[in-house]
Design a protein around this motif. Structure first.
Motif, PDB file in Angstrom:
ATOM      1  N   UNK A  62       0.837  -1.212   0.000  1.00  0.00           N
ATOM      2  CA  UNK A  62       0.000   0.000   0.000  1.00  0.00           C
ATOM      3  C   UNK A  62       0.864   1.251   0.000  1.00  0.00           C
ATOM      4  N   UNK A  63       2.000   1.207   0.715  1.00  0.00           N
ATOM      5  CA  UNK A  63       2.898   2.367   0.715  1.00  0.00           C
ATOM      6  C   UNK A  63       3.442   2.615  -0.690  1.00  0.00           C
ATOM      7  N   UNK A  64       3.863   1.554  -1.358  1.00  0.00           N
ATOM      8  CA  UNK A  64       4.402   1.698  -2.721  1.00  0.00           C
ATOM      9  C   UNK A  64       3.329   2.220  -3.666  1.00  0.00           C
ATOM     10  N   UNK A  65       2.120   1.661  -3.547  1.00  0.00           N
ATOM     11  CA  UNK A  65       1.017   2.119  -4.402  1.00  0.00           C
ATOM     12  C   UNK A  65       0.710   3.596  -4.133  1.00  0.00           C
ATOM     13  N   UNK A  66       0.639   3.970  -2.848  1.00  0.00           N
ATOM     14  CA  UNK A  66       0.350   5.351  -2.487  1.00  0.00           C
ATOM     15  C   UNK A  66       1.419   6.313  -2.970  1.00  0.00           C
ATOM     16  N   UNK A  67       2.665   5.839  -3.004  1.00  0.00           N
ATOM     17  CA  UNK A  67       3.772   6.678  -3.472  1.00  0.00           C
ATOM     18  C   UNK A  67       3.548   7.099  -4.916  1.00  0.00           C
ATOM     19  N   UNK A  68       3.074   6.166  -5.742  1.00  0.00           N
ATOM     20  CA  UNK A  68       2.852   6.469  -7.150  1.00  0.00           C
ATOM     21  C   UNK A  68       1.478   7.098  -7.392  1.00  0.00           C
ATOM     22  N   UNK A  69       0.498   6.762  -6.524  1.00  0.00           N
ATOM     23  CA  UNK A  69      -0.860   7.299  -6.702  1.00  0.00           C
ATOM     24  C   UNK A  69      -0.950   8.766  -6.316  1.00  0.00           C
ATOM     25  N   UNK A  70      -0.097   9.187  -5.383  1.00  0.00           N
ATOM     26  CA  UNK A  70      -0.070  10.593  -5.005  1.00  0.00           C
ATOM     27  C   UNK A  70      -0.936  10.928  -3.800  1.00  0.00           C
ATOM     28  N   UNK A  71      -1.003  12.216  -3.499  1.00  0.00           N
ATOM     29  CA  UNK A  71      -1.677  12.692  -2.296  1.00  0.00           C
ATOM     30  C   UNK A  71      -3.170  12.434  -2.265  1.00  0.00           C
ATOM     31  N   UNK A  72      -3.807  12.346  -3.427  1.00  0.00           N
ATOM     32  CA  UNK A  72      -5.249  12.100  -3.484  1.00  0.00           C
ATOM     33  C   UNK A  72      -5.600  10.775  -2.813  1.00  0.00           C
ATOM     34  N   UNK A  73      -4.745   9.786  -2.995  1.00  0.00           N
ATOM     35  CA  UNK A  73      -4.972   8.464  -2.401  1.00  0.00           C
ATOM     36  C   UNK A  73      -4.910   8.553  -0.887  1.00  0.00           C
ATOM     37  N   UNK A  74      -3.900   9.223  -0.365  1.00  0.00           N
ATOM     38  CA  UNK A  74      -3.744   9.377   1.081  1.00  0.00           C
ATOM     39  C   UNK A  74      -4.910  10.171   1.657  1.00  0.00           C
ATOM     40  N   UNK A  75      -5.302  11.240   0.994  1.00  0.00           N
ATOM     41  CA  UNK A  75      -6.412  12.073   1.472  1.00  0.00           C
ATOM     42  C   UNK A  75      -7.716  11.280   1.585  1.00  0.00           C
ATOM     43  N   UNK A  76      -7.880  10.298   0.741  1.00  0.00           N
ATOM     44  CA  UNK A  76      -9.121   9.513   0.732  1.00  0.00           C
ATOM     45  C   UNK A  76      -9.183   8.504   1.876  1.00  0.00           C
ATOM     46  N   UNK A  77      -7.990   8.092   2.397  1.00  0.00           N
ATOM     47  CA  UNK A  77      -7.978   7.004   3.369  1.00  0.00           C
ATOM     48  C   UNK A  77      -7.295   7.351   4.701  1.00  0.00           C
ATOM     49  N   UNK A  78      -6.808   8.578   4.868  1.00  0.00           N
ATOM     50  CA  UNK A  78      -6.159   8.918   6.133  1.00  0.00           C
ATOM     51  C   UNK A  78      -7.188   9.111   7.245  1.00  0.00           C
ATOM     52  N   UNK A  79      -6.691   9.280   8.463  1.00  0.00           N
ATOM     53  CA  UNK A  79      -7.581   9.454   9.619  1.00  0.00           C
ATOM     54  C   UNK A  79      -7.952  10.925   9.750  1.00  0.00           C
ATOM     55  N   UNK A  80      -9.255  11.211   9.688  1.00  0.00           N
ATOM     56  CA  UNK A  80      -9.754  12.577   9.822  1.00  0.00           C
ATOM     57  C   UNK A  80     -10.860  12.593  10.873  1.00  0.00           C
ATOM     58  N   UNK A  81     -10.545  13.126  12.014  1.00  0.00           N
ATOM     59  CA  UNK A  81     -11.467  13.099  13.151  1.00  0.00           C
ATOM     60  C   UNK A  81     -12.774  13.817  12.857  1.00  0.00           C
ATOM     61  N   UNK A  82     -12.720  14.928  12.108  1.00  0.00           N
ATOM     62  CA  UNK A  82     -13.933  15.709  11.858  1.00  0.00           C
ATOM     63  C   UNK A  82     -14.945  14.911  11.045  1.00  0.00           C
ATOM     64  N   UNK A  83     -14.468  14.059  10.125  1.00  0.00           N
ATOM     65  CA  UNK A  83     -15.376  13.244   9.313  1.00  0.00           C
ATOM     66  C   UNK A  83     -15.954  12.086  10.124  1.00  0.00           C
ATOM     67  N   UNK A  84     -15.137  11.519  10.983  1.00  0.00           N
ATOM     68  CA  UNK A  84     -15.602  10.419  11.834  1.00  0.00           C
ATOM     69  C   UNK A  84     -16.627  10.932  12.838  1.00  0.00           C
ATOM     70  N   UNK A  85     -16.365  12.084  13.429  1.00  0.00           N
ATOM     71  CA  UNK A  85     -17.303  12.665  14.382  1.00  0.00           C
ATOM     72  C   UNK A  85     -18.605  13.079  13.698  1.00  0.00           C
ATOM     73  N   UNK A  86     -18.530  13.372  12.412  1.00  0.00           N
ATOM     74  CA  UNK A  86     -19.724  13.746  11.664  1.00  0.00           C
ATOM     75  C   UNK A  86     -20.562  12.529  11.284  1.00  0.00           C
ATOM     76  N   UNK A  87     -20.057  11.344  11.611  1.00  0.00           N
ATOM     77  CA  UNK A  87     -20.809  10.117  11.334  1.00  0.00           C
ATOM     78  C   UNK A  87     -20.566   9.536   9.965  1.00  0.00           C
TER      79      UNK A  87
END
Length: 232
Positions: free
Chosen positions: A52-77
């Motif tokens: 996944x790290x290798x894939x994310x390296x080539x996929x770019x920041x959009x991939x990380x933004x889609x799957x990283x931990x974001x408390x505001x989205x989790x708290x929003x349900x």
């Protein structure tokens, strides 16, 4: 004559001690190799993190933004999947290497002691608990900072080691300082989280406590006995 005999005995004693040490070291690494080969869940987790790290390296920041931990989205349900997906993302090679190195050696031994299925539950639940602790901390502080990494789960594995060592302490080799080294490792790891920048210490502490609780439940319910032989 007596001096020569005493010298000969001393040389024999030193050779015997050296041979015993060599035998012990060889036996230890033979056990470790066997444990590494049998801990296939741990191997799969490490492989997934690397892929996944290798894939994310080539996929770019959009991939990380889609799957990283974001408390505001989790708290929003929404986006609850991030509690798991963020565990397989890493900022750079150093971040990935430090987590996978601990998993490679420590995780394999924990899986060997607990079993494959309990270890799977331990890893994922510790990581989720760590991310929930991070979410709660963000809510309390009002600082919603995206986070990634397997550190919560890794700290859960370390917490499980503390439980295993505690229950198997009577079987530790005489003169072993494993418990002291473990306490120092945990203390230094938590301390570095408070002093370093860009460290999600809430996830670390949450994962650690989660790992202790889960390992305790697995140990008590499963009535597990630990010989500590593989840790010596």
């Amino acid at each position: 004559m007596d001096e020569e005999r005493d010298l000969y005995k001393e040389e024999q004693r030193e050779q015997y001690i050296e041979k015993k040490q060599e035998d012990y070291t060889e036996a230890f690494w033979n056990r470790q190799i066997g444990i590494l080969k049998s801990s296939y869940i741990n191997t799969i987790i490490i492989a997934l993190n690397i892929i996944i790290f290798i894939y994310g390296f080539f996929a770019g920041g959009m991939f990380v933004d889609k799957f990283d931990h974001r408390s505001e989205l989790i708290l929003a349900g929404t986006d609850y999947y991030r509690l798991v997906s963020a565990m397989f993302l890493h900022a750079d090679v150093e971040h990935l290497f430090s987590n996978m190195l601990i998993l490679f050696f420590v995780g394999a031994n924990v899986e060997y002691d607990l079993g494959h299925i309990p270890y799977t539950f331990l890893y994922f639940l510790s990581g989720i608990i760590g991310n929930l602790a991070s979410t709660y901390w963000d809510y309390r502080t009002g600082n919603f900072i995206p986070a990634i990494g397997a550190s919560g789960a890794v700290f859960g594995i370390i917490g499980a080691v503390a439980v295993i060592v505690f229950f198997g302490r009577k079987n530790l080799r005489k003169g072993s300082n494993l418990m002291v080294r473990l306490a120092l490792m945990i203390g230094l790891s938590i301390y570095s989280g408070f002093t370093a920048d860009n460290i999600d210490n809430a996830a670390h502490i949450g994962g650690l406590l989660g790992g202790v609780i889960i390992a305790l439940l697995i140990t008590i319910i499963g009535r597990k006995k630990y010989t500590m032989e593989e840790w010596l």
